[in-house]
Every structure is written in C-alpha cells, then in structure tokens.
Design a protein around this motif. Structure first.
Motif, PDB file in Angstrom:
ATOM      1  N   ILE A   6      36.207  40.217  47.200  1.00 21.22           N
ATOM      2  CA  ILE A   6      36.748  41.257  46.092  1.00 21.22           C
ATOM      3  C   ILE A   6      36.334  40.643  44.654  1.00 21.22           C
ATOM      4  O   ILE A   6      36.931  39.660  44.452  1.00 21.22           O
ATOM      5  CB  ILE A   6      38.281  41.368  46.185  1.00 21.22           C
ATOM      6  N   ALA A   7      35.611  41.271  44.182  1.00 14.87           N
ATOM      7  CA  ALA A   7      35.111  41.245  42.730  1.00 14.87           C
ATOM      8  C   ALA A   7      35.281  41.968  41.778  1.00 14.87           C
ATOM      9  O   ALA A   7      35.667  43.157  42.105  1.00 14.87           O
ATOM     10  CB  ALA A   7      33.720  40.715  42.753  1.00 14.87           C
ATOM     11  N   SER A   8      35.209  41.706  40.376  1.00 16.14           N
ATOM     12  CA  SER A   8      35.288  42.526  39.230  1.00 16.14           C
ATOM     13  C   SER A   8      34.242  42.193  38.539  1.00 16.14           C
ATOM     14  O   SER A   8      34.489  41.536  37.492  1.00 16.14           O
ATOM     15  CB  SER A   8      36.704  42.476  38.574  1.00 16.14           C
ATOM     16  N   ARG A  99      35.501  43.838  30.884  1.00 23.64           N
ATOM     17  CA  ARG A  99      35.908  42.835  31.663  1.00 23.64           C
ATOM     18  C   ARG A  99      34.955  42.824  32.730  1.00 23.64           C
ATOM     19  O   ARG A  99      34.229  43.573  33.402  1.00 23.64           O
ATOM     20  CB  ARG A  99      37.135  43.679  32.676  1.00 23.64           C
ATOM     21  N   ASN A 100      34.624  41.301  32.918  1.00 26.35           N
ATOM     22  CA  ASN A 100      33.758  41.015  33.845  1.00 26.35           C
ATOM     23  C   ASN A 100      33.978  39.518  34.464  1.00 26.35           C
ATOM     24  O   ASN A 100      34.329  38.490  33.904  1.00 26.35           O
ATOM     25  CB  ASN A 100      31.957  40.675  33.257  1.00 26.35           C
ATOM     26  N   GLY A 101      34.484  39.737  35.713  1.00 25.32           N
ATOM     27  CA  GLY A 101      35.015  38.586  36.610  1.00 25.32           C
ATOM     28  C   GLY A 101      36.394  39.032  36.609  1.00 25.32           C
ATOM     29  O   GLY A 101      37.102  39.732  36.177  1.00 25.32           O
ATOM     30  N   LEU A 102      36.911  38.201  37.818  1.00 24.33           N
ATOM     31  CA  LEU A 102      38.359  38.354  38.197  1.00 24.33           C
ATOM     32  C   LEU A 102      39.127  37.106  37.519  1.00 24.33           C
ATOM     33  O   LEU A 102      39.043  36.177  38.044  1.00 24.33           O
ATOM     34  CB  LEU A 102      38.631  38.333  39.536  1.00 24.33           C
ATOM     35  N   PRO A 103      39.942  37.154  36.609  1.00 20.98           N
ATOM     36  CA  PRO A 103      40.773  36.069  35.847  1.00 20.98           C
ATOM     37  C   PRO A 103      41.582  35.588  36.901  1.00 20.98           C
ATOM     38  O   PRO A 103      42.280  36.439  37.738  1.00 20.98           O
ATOM     39  CB  PRO A 103      41.629  36.658  34.852  1.00 20.98           C
TER      40      PRO A 103
END
Length: 163
Positions: A6-8, A99-103
């Motif tokens: 699961i990515a963002s 938003r790029n990536g999952l903090p």
C-alpha cells in the motif's frame, strides 16, 4: 505467499500536466481576464504555489485544479490544503504541498485500519510503504477495501501485487 504494497504516490509528471491544464483553463475564463493569477508547481519539492486577487477566486482555482487532477486520474487528496491562505498586499497566496509517499503516522493509521477489520493478514511498515501478506488473495483484497473504506484522508494505491 501472496502480498501487495500500500503506497501513497503521485506521479510528478501527471501532477504537472493537471496543473498546466488547470492553468490554461483559468487564463481563458472570462472572470479571470485581466486579473492576477499564478498557478505554479515546483517540480523539485512538489509544492504548488497559488496567487490570485481574491478569496473567491482562490476557491475557484482549487475547484478547477481538483477537477483537472481527477480527469488525469489523480486522487484529489494528494493536495494538502491544511495550510491557510494568507494575504500579501492585494494578493491572496497559498502554498499547497503535494503528498508523495506514506509518512510514518499515516502508515500507522493504515495498519490500524487493517488490524481493526479482523482480516487474517500480516502487515508491516517498510519505509514509505505498507506491505500486506496473507494466505489468500481474497484476504488481501478485503484488506485493501478495508483501508479504502476507512477514509483516512490520504490517497492510497495498491502496488506490487504478487500472487
């Protein structure tokens, strides 16, 4: 064992295309003729700078930007509108990070949503993705649907599916 991540992630080129399309549409609109409008994407930092004459026009720019992004296949939640716009002289300005990536804290929300659903899968946080592993592909799909249904306020994609 089947697994997926699961990515963002937001493709910078697609975001740039959406911003350029929105900018072209706004410059051709009658209500924006002769008024100050800056819609600029910093590709290095993925930060969007918006400058307009009034608060009402700022809302119109955001609406057009979101609609153009959705037509490009982007989730509207990639734009972080949490920072309030500020007035600098006669100009309203707003900086909108993409938003790029999952903090880490958002990754924990994803893990909690999967754990609360009661589906028998293993979940682990790996840098800016969450890896989900299970015995059945149906369980993995149910876990992803549980994350989507949780409405966490972050855009999520299923990537790297391995059966």
């Amino acid at each position: 064992m089947p697994s997926f991540d699961i990515a963002s992630k937001a493709d910078p080129q697609t975001v740039d295309n959406a911003v350029n399309t929105a900018s072209k549409e706004l410059t051709n609109r009658f209500d924006f003729k002769g008024s100050h409008l800056v819609l600029d994407l910093n590709k290095k930092d993925l930060v969007l700078n918006i400058e307009v004459d009034s608060d009402m026009k700022l809302k119109q720019v955001v609406d057009v930007l979101i609609s153009r992004s959705m037509k490009q296949g982007l989730d509207p939640q990639i734009y972080d509108f949490s920072k309030e716009p500020f007035q600098s002289g006669k100009v309203y300005k707003q900086t909108v990070p993409v938003r790029n990536g999952l903090p880490q804290d958002d990754a924990k929300k994803v893990v909690k949503a999967i754990k609360d659903s009661g589906i028998k899968v293993q979940v682990q946080i790996m840098d800016d993705i969450v890896r989900v592993t299970g015995k059945k592909i149906d369980d993995l799909q149910a876990a992803f649907q549980a994350v989507k249904a949780a409405n966490l306020g972050i855009p999520v994609q299923m990537t790297n599916m391995k059966a």
